[in-house]
Scaffold this motif. Structure first.
Motif, PDB file in Angstrom:
ATOM      1  N   LYS A  79       0.848  -1.191   0.000  1.00 44.49           N
ATOM      2  CA  LYS A  79       0.000   0.000   0.000  1.00 44.49           C
ATOM      3  C   LYS A  79       0.880   1.235   0.000  1.00 44.49           C
ATOM      4  N   GLU A  80       0.432   2.241  -0.738  1.00 44.02           N
ATOM      5  CA  GLU A  80       1.217   3.477  -0.789  1.00 44.02           C
ATOM      6  C   GLU A  80       0.808   4.416   0.336  1.00 44.02           C
ATOM      7  N   TYR A  81       1.825   5.008   0.951  1.00 42.41           N
ATOM      8  CA  TYR A  81       1.618   5.997   2.004  1.00 42.41           C
ATOM      9  C   TYR A  81       2.508   7.198   1.713  1.00 42.41           C
ATOM     10  N   VAL A  82       2.201   8.303   2.372  1.00 40.00           N
ATOM     11  CA  VAL A  82       3.044   9.491   2.265  1.00 40.00           C
ATOM     12  C   VAL A  82       3.710   9.703   3.617  1.00 40.00           C
ATOM     13  N   TYR A  83       5.035   9.878   3.590  1.00 37.47           N
ATOM     14  CA  TYR A  83       5.767  10.101   4.844  1.00 37.47           C
ATOM     15  C   TYR A  83       5.471  11.501   5.363  1.00 37.47           C
ATOM     16  N   SER A  84       5.032  11.591   6.632  1.00 38.43           N
ATOM     17  CA  SER A  84       4.703  12.893   7.225  1.00 38.43           C
ATOM     18  C   SER A  84       5.843  13.426   8.091  1.00 38.43           C
ATOM     19  N   TYR A  85       6.176  12.692   9.155  1.00 38.26           N
ATOM     20  CA  TYR A  85       7.226  13.164  10.069  1.00 38.26           C
ATOM     21  C   TYR A  85       7.721  12.012  10.919  1.00 38.26           C
ATOM     22  N   THR A  86       8.811  12.260  11.653  1.00 35.58           N
ATOM     23  CA  THR A  86       9.360  11.262  12.553  1.00 35.58           C
ATOM     24  C   THR A  86       8.958  11.611  13.973  1.00 35.58           C
ATOM     25  N   LEU A 133       8.270   6.362  12.362  1.00 37.34           N
ATOM     26  CA  LEU A 133       7.964   7.194  11.204  1.00 37.34           C
ATOM     27  C   LEU A 133       6.448   7.251  11.101  1.00 37.34           C
ATOM     28  N   VAL A 134       5.914   8.450  10.936  1.00 36.23           N
ATOM     29  CA  VAL A 134       4.470   8.596  10.820  1.00 36.23           C
ATOM     30  C   VAL A 134       4.126   8.758   9.341  1.00 36.23           C
ATOM     31  N   LEU A 135       3.306   7.821   8.846  1.00 32.61           N
ATOM     32  CA  LEU A 135       2.907   7.822   7.445  1.00 32.61           C
ATOM     33  C   LEU A 135       1.423   8.112   7.353  1.00 32.61           C
ATOM     34  N   MET A 136       1.021   8.707   6.231  1.00 33.51           N
ATOM     35  CA  MET A 136      -0.387   9.024   6.046  1.00 33.51           C
ATOM     36  C   MET A 136      -0.925   8.291   4.829  1.00 33.51           C
ATOM     37  N   ASP A 137      -2.116   7.733   4.974  1.00 34.22           N
ATOM     38  CA  ASP A 137      -2.796   7.103   3.851  1.00 34.22           C
ATOM     39  C   ASP A 137      -3.349   8.234   2.978  1.00 34.22           C
ATOM     40  N   PRO A 138      -2.886   8.343   1.712  1.00 31.30           N
ATOM     41  CA  PRO A 138      -3.305   9.485   0.883  1.00 31.30           C
ATOM     42  C   PRO A 138      -4.791   9.473   0.540  1.00 31.30           C
ATOM     43  N   GLU A 139      -5.446   8.333   0.715  1.00 30.11           N
ATOM     44  CA  GLU A 139      -6.879   8.271   0.391  1.00 30.11           C
ATOM     45  C   GLU A 139      -7.751   8.601   1.588  1.00 30.11           C
ATOM     46  N   THR A 140      -7.394   8.032   2.755  1.00 26.74           N
ATOM     47  CA  THR A 140      -8.262   8.214   3.926  1.00 26.74           C
ATOM     48  C   THR A 140      -7.709   9.254   4.901  1.00 26.74           C
ATOM     49  N   TYR A 141      -6.458   9.685   4.695  1.00 29.62           N
ATOM     50  CA  TYR A 141      -5.761  10.614   5.603  1.00 29.62           C
ATOM     51  C   TYR A 141      -5.527  10.019   6.980  1.00 29.62           C
ATOM     52  N   MET A 168       9.370  -1.594   3.880  1.00 35.93           N
ATOM     53  CA  MET A 168       9.000  -0.327   3.277  1.00 35.93           C
ATOM     54  C   MET A 168       9.943  -0.058   2.126  1.00 35.93           C
ATOM     55  N   GLU A 169       9.385   0.310   0.986  1.00 37.01           N
ATOM     56  CA  GLU A 169      10.200   0.629  -0.181  1.00 37.01           C
ATOM     57  C   GLU A 169      10.156   2.126  -0.430  1.00 37.01           C
ATOM     58  N   ASN A 218       6.993  14.264   2.715  1.00 42.21           N
ATOM     59  CA  ASN A 218       5.993  14.120   1.650  1.00 42.21           C
ATOM     60  C   ASN A 218       6.366  13.114   0.566  1.00 42.21           C
ATOM     61  N   MET A 219       7.357  12.249   0.851  1.00 41.11           N
ATOM     62  CA  MET A 219       7.752  11.225  -0.114  1.00 41.11           C
ATOM     63  C   MET A 219       6.705  10.112  -0.097  1.00 41.11           C
ATOM     64  N   THR A 220       6.365   9.611  -1.275  1.00 46.85           N
ATOM     65  CA  THR A 220       5.453   8.469  -1.353  1.00 46.85           C
ATOM     66  C   THR A 220       6.274   7.193  -1.204  1.00 46.85           C
ATOM     67  N   VAL A 221       5.885   6.364  -0.255  1.00 44.56           N
ATOM     68  CA  VAL A 221       6.600   5.114   0.013  1.00 44.56           C
ATOM     69  C   VAL A 221       5.616   3.955  -0.134  1.00 44.56           C
ATOM     70  N   SER A 222       6.149   2.766  -0.347  1.00 42.80           N
ATOM     71  CA  SER A 222       5.294   1.596  -0.449  1.00 42.80           C
ATOM     72  C   SER A 222       5.541   0.731   0.771  1.00 42.80           C
ATOM     73  N   LEU A 223       4.468   0.442   1.490  1.00 41.02           N
ATOM     74  CA  LEU A 223       4.569  -0.330   2.718  1.00 41.02           C
ATOM     75  C   LEU A 223       3.988  -1.711   2.460  1.00 41.02           C
ATOM     76  N   ARG A 224       4.737  -2.748   2.853  1.00 38.51           N
ATOM     77  CA  ARG A 224       4.199  -4.111   2.743  1.00 38.51           C
ATOM     78  C   ARG A 224       3.655  -4.514   4.103  1.00 38.51           C
ATOM     79  N   LEU A 225       2.378  -4.869   4.109  1.00 38.42           N
ATOM     80  CA  LEU A 225       1.725  -5.294   5.343  1.00 38.42           C
ATOM     81  C   LEU A 225       1.451  -6.789   5.262  1.00 38.42           C
ATOM     82  N   ILE A 226       1.728  -7.490   6.351  1.00 33.94           N
ATOM     83  CA  ILE A 226       1.384  -8.904   6.426  1.00 33.94           C
ATOM     84  C   ILE A 226       0.395  -9.059   7.560  1.00 33.94           C
ATOM     85  N   GLU A 227      -0.783  -9.554   7.226  1.00 33.03           N
ATOM     86  CA  GLU A 227      -1.870  -9.667   8.211  1.00 33.03           C
ATOM     87  C   GLU A 227      -2.040  -8.320   8.934  1.00 33.03           C
ATOM     88  N   GLY A 228      -1.909  -7.228   8.173  1.00 37.54           N
ATOM     89  CA  GLY A 228      -2.116  -5.891   8.718  1.00 37.54           C
ATOM     90  C   GLY A 228      -0.928  -5.289   9.443  1.00 37.54           C
TER      91      GLY A 228
END
Length: 189
Positions: A70-77, A82-90, A125-126, A110-120
């Motif tokens: 899932k893609e997320y946007v990096y907000s701050y540390t 690291l606090v990431l934001m879901d660009p769709e649901t915020y 993170m890429e 504000n970098m878009t990163v890809s997070l791999r979740l396993i069972e949530g």
């Protein structure tokens, strides 16, 4: 978690085996002269990174875990997270800094990163393949060096040391790979 037959394993799938989570890297079905076919699987332990070879009979079952990229946007540390934001649901999600290892300095606001979740649960993170950074220090070129062979040491604004071609000077913006900080090209514009 879902059970599946061992012969359904494919590279990229994640399974649980002996209480550990593994990513499947390679899978070969070996058919011996006599008896049942065997599945030889090369897999990597998600927590430790250690590789393991394991054999199963085709009739064996394994526990497959659901994975989601899932893609997320990096907000701050925030401390060690690291606090990431879901660009769709915020919605915000917090992941440990260690997930990035030595790629952490390349994470930018504000970098878009890809997070791999396993069972949530976030397991990896890429980052984008390359980032643009300013060179803060670059060694002067030593006379007599041939331009082709001589990359010189430089320091980037994020503190990472790298090697750059002789024509790059401090203050210039360059594109580097996030995997190892290696020089790609001069930034355009």
């Amino acid at each position: 978690m879902a059970k599946m037959q061992a012969n359904q394993m494919r590279p990229g799938m994640v399974i649980e085996f002996e209480g550990q989570r593994y990513t499947i890297l390679k899978q070969n079905i070996m058919i011996p002269g006599k008896g049942a076919a065997v599945i030889q699987v090369e897999m990597r332990n998600i927590k430790t990174g250690a590789k393991k070879d394991q054999r199963w009979r085709t009739s064996d079952t394994v526990e497959r875990l659901t994975t989601e990229d899932k893609e997320y946007v990096y907000s701050y540390t925030d401390g060690d997270n690291l606090v990431l934001m879901d660009p769709e649901t915020y919605e915000q999600i917090s992941v440990p800094k260690e997930i990035l290892g030595d790629r952490l300095p390349f994470l930018q606001e504000n970098m878009t990163v890809s997070l791999r979740l396993i069972e949530g649960e976030p397991v990896s993170m890429e980052l984008p393949e390359t980032v643009t950074l300013t060179v803060t220090e670059a060694d002067p070129v030593v006379k007599g060096q041939t331009a082709a062979s001589s990359y010189k040491p430089a320091v980037l604004e994020n503190g990472v040391r790298t090697m750059v071609p002789p024509f790059i000077t401090a203050g210039e913006r360059i594109v580097v790979r996030t995997t190892d900080g290696s020089y790609v090209e001069r930034a355009k514009g």
